[in-house]
Design an enzyme around this catalytic site. Structure first.
Site, PDB file in Angstrom:
ATOM      1  N   ASN A  58     -18.610 -34.891   0.386  1.00 17.65           N
ATOM      2  CA  ASN A  58     -17.581 -35.879   0.672  1.00 17.65           C
ATOM      3  C   ASN A  58     -16.538 -35.216   1.555  1.00 17.65           C
ATOM      4  O   ASN A  58     -15.762 -34.387   1.098  1.00 17.65           O
ATOM      5  CB  ASN A  58     -16.945 -36.402  -0.614  1.00 17.65           C
ATOM      6  N   HIS A  82      -8.554 -38.490  -6.753  1.00 19.06           N
ATOM      7  CA  HIS A  82      -7.709 -39.647  -7.044  1.00 19.06           C
ATOM      8  C   HIS A  82      -6.300 -39.182  -7.404  1.00 19.06           C
ATOM      9  O   HIS A  82      -6.116 -38.095  -7.953  1.00 19.06           O
ATOM     10  CB  HIS A  82      -8.283 -40.433  -8.237  1.00 19.06           C
TER      11      HIS A  82
END
Length: 184
Positions: A58, A82
């Protein structure tokens, strides 16, 4: 025979499509189609790189992998997390915290390694299978475990002599100078 010919053409086209989506990619870069690339437009790959099958990279927060790096199967590289420290929702909100991952040249990463956002792995390091890597790993380090710990260092004199001679494993393999052998 004909079916395998068309299958090879199909797979080669799929790999070229993935390669064309990567921001910057060097020569002699090999990976399996089972590896998943998220935000490949923020991924930089140097020359002579191998990424084993079933990986997950990612690059939302950017990932750079230096020349001569070999990565085992099922790698997980994350460059985003997050927001949970001061969220507007629970357990986290819609914001991401982006932190780049840099893997310098000639690094060997074993199978099932997890590399967390903001990690820097120095030149010539070796990351043992199953390690969870975060923070800064100094050059020539050999690390293992969860969380990873430095267990040894590479011989810098030997490393730099081989580097000076441009003796890069994947380059030699591509040029047919390496014969795979199994010692019994």
């Amino acid at each position: 025979m004909i079916l395998s010919f068309f299958k090879r053409i199909y797979l080669a086209r799929k790999i070229e499509k993935v390669k064309s989506s990567i921001y910057r990619i060097g020569e002699n870069v090999k990976f399996d189609l089972s590896t998943k690339f998220i935000y490949p437009n923020k991924l930089t790959l140097g020359d002579n790189i191998y990424i084993g099958p079933k990986g997950f990279i990612n690059s939302m927060g950017e990932v750079r992998i230096g020349a001569g790096t070999i990565i085992g199967p099922e790698i997980m590289i994350l460059s985003a997390n997050h927001n949970f420290k001061d969220p507007s929702l629970l357990p986290y909100d819609e914001q991401y915290i982006l932190k780049s991952v840099v893997i310098e040249e000639n690094v060997w990463i074993g199978a099932r390694v997890i590399i967390t956002p903001g990690t820097y792995i120095g030149e010539g390091s070796i990351i043992g299978a199953g390690a969870v890597v975060r923070g800064n790993i100094p050059k020539m380090s050999i690390v293992t475990g969860n969380p990873c710990k430095i267990v040894s260092k590479r011989n810098e004199e030997t490393y730099y002599e081989l580097k000076k001679q441009n003796k890069i494993y994947l380059k030699y393999k591509k040029d047919g100078k390496i014969k795979n052998a199994i010692n019994e």
